[in-house]
Design a protein around this motif. Structure first.
Motif, mmCIF file in Angstrom:
data_model
loop_
_atom_site.group_PDB
_atom_site.id
_atom_site.type_symbol
_atom_site.label_atom_id
_atom_site.label_comp_id
_atom_site.label_asym_id
_atom_site.label_seq_id
_atom_site.Cartn_x
_atom_site.Cartn_y
_atom_site.Cartn_z
ATOM 1 N N CYS A 82 0.840 -1.200 0.000
ATOM 2 C CA CYS A 82 0.000 0.000 0.000
ATOM 3 C C CYS A 82 0.870 1.244 0.000
ATOM 4 O O CYS A 82 1.940 1.251 0.594
ATOM 5 N N LEU A 83 0.356 2.290 -0.635
ATOM 6 C CA LEU A 83 1.004 3.599 -0.595
ATOM 7 C C LEU A 83 -0.072 4.634 -0.906
ATOM 8 O O LEU A 83 -0.549 4.721 -2.038
ATOM 9 N N TYR A 84 -0.453 5.402 0.110
ATOM 10 C CA TYR A 84 -1.514 6.388 -0.044
ATOM 11 C C TYR A 84 -1.126 7.688 0.640
ATOM 12 O O TYR A 84 -0.641 7.672 1.774
ATOM 13 N N VAL A 85 -1.349 8.791 -0.054
ATOM 14 C CA VAL A 85 -1.061 10.125 0.475
ATOM 15 C C VAL A 85 -2.327 10.959 0.348
ATOM 16 O O VAL A 85 -2.966 10.977 -0.713
ATOM 17 N N HIS A 86 -2.679 11.661 1.420
ATOM 18 C CA HIS A 86 -3.853 12.524 1.445
ATOM 19 C C HIS A 86 -3.836 13.477 0.248
ATOM 20 O O HIS A 86 -2.783 14.002 -0.121
ATOM 21 N N THR A 87 -4.991 13.732 -0.326
ATOM 22 C CA THR A 87 -5.069 14.585 -1.529
ATOM 23 C C THR A 87 -4.467 15.968 -1.314
ATOM 24 O O THR A 87 -3.861 16.517 -2.235
ATOM 25 N N GLU A 88 -4.606 16.531 -0.133
ATOM 26 C CA GLU A 88 -4.069 17.868 0.126
ATOM 27 C C GLU A 88 -2.550 17.883 0.299
ATOM 28 O O GLU A 88 -1.946 18.956 0.369
ATOM 29 N N TYR A 89 -1.925 16.705 0.351
ATOM 30 C CA TYR A 89 -0.480 16.612 0.577
ATOM 31 C C TYR A 89 0.242 15.943 -0.597
ATOM 32 O O TYR A 89 1.407 15.583 -0.474
ATOM 33 N N GLN A 90 -0.443 15.783 -1.705
ATOM 34 C CA GLN A 90 0.164 15.165 -2.887
ATOM 35 C C GLN A 90 1.261 16.074 -3.445
ATOM 36 O O GLN A 90 1.211 17.289 -3.303
ATOM 37 N N ARG A 91 2.226 15.461 -4.102
ATOM 38 C CA ARG A 91 3.323 16.163 -4.798
ATOM 39 C C ARG A 91 4.179 17.017 -3.863
ATOM 40 O O ARG A 91 4.677 18.068 -4.249
ATOM 41 N N GLN A 92 4.353 16.534 -2.633
ATOM 42 C CA GLN A 92 5.222 17.221 -1.670
ATOM 43 C C GLN A 92 6.379 16.330 -1.230
ATOM 44 O O GLN A 92 7.072 16.641 -0.263
ATOM 45 N N GLY A 93 6.561 15.193 -1.906
ATOM 46 C CA GLY A 93 7.664 14.299 -1.586
ATOM 47 C C GLY A 93 7.356 13.265 -0.517
ATOM 48 O O GLY A 93 8.236 12.498 -0.122
ATOM 49 N N LEU A 94 6.116 13.219 -0.045
ATOM 50 C CA LEU A 94 5.779 12.282 1.031
ATOM 51 C C LEU A 94 5.797 10.830 0.556
ATOM 52 O O LEU A 94 6.282 9.949 1.278
#
Length: 154
Positions: A82-94
């Motif tokens: 799994c790999l999921y990043v909150h929509t408001e934090y996308q494209r920040q290197g998380l």
């Protein structure tokens, strides 16, 4: 922001993040019916399955203060599950931070992932290569993903 190991009390936030991300991010590449099938049902049994899955693999979460904003897990075999990043934090290197941390946690010669259509460009940028297109059937819906590999020396 901080990264740490998953803890059992994180489950509800992880599930909410998973559902939110699939609904708001993956909808670009999958139909509403496919998204519904991907999310599946919400039951005690499903919660127990997720809990076992996350506790028996190397699972990391990223927090912004007290808010859980990303999670991912990897099996001892090097399979990124799994790999999921909150929509408001996308494209920040998380996602990159998570993948780098997860990959460093297992000693294997190659890493693998079944990447969604949405995630393929990210994994290519991390050095993964598409091996084959796959079709997974869930609730009578065909979901396309891509089996990808990265050798550990890349």
């Amino acid at each position: 922001m901080q990264i740490r190991r998953y803890q059992a009390h994180d489950l509800n936030e992880v599930l909410a993040l998973f559902q939110q991300t699939v609904r708001q991010v993956n909808i670009r590449d999958y139909s509403t019916a496919q998204i519904k099938a991907w999310l599946g049902t919400d039951s005690v049994t499903i919660h127990q399955h997720w809990q076992q899955r996350l506790l028996t693999t190397t699972t990391m979460v990223i927090l912004d203060g007290q808010k859980l904003i990303a999670f991912g897990n990897i099996l001892a075999t090097g399979y990124l599950d799994c790999l999921y990043v909150h929509t408001e934090y996308q494209r920040q290197g998380l996602a990159k931070w998570l993948v780098t941390t997860l990959e460093a946690s297992v000693s294997v010669t190659q890493y693998t992932v079944a990447a969604s259509i949405t995630a393929v460009p990210f994994f290519v940028a991390q050095g993964y290569h598409i091996i084959r297109r796959q079709e997974v059937v869930r609730a009578d819906q065909v979901l396309t993903n891509f089996f990808m590999i990265k050798t550990s020396c890349e």
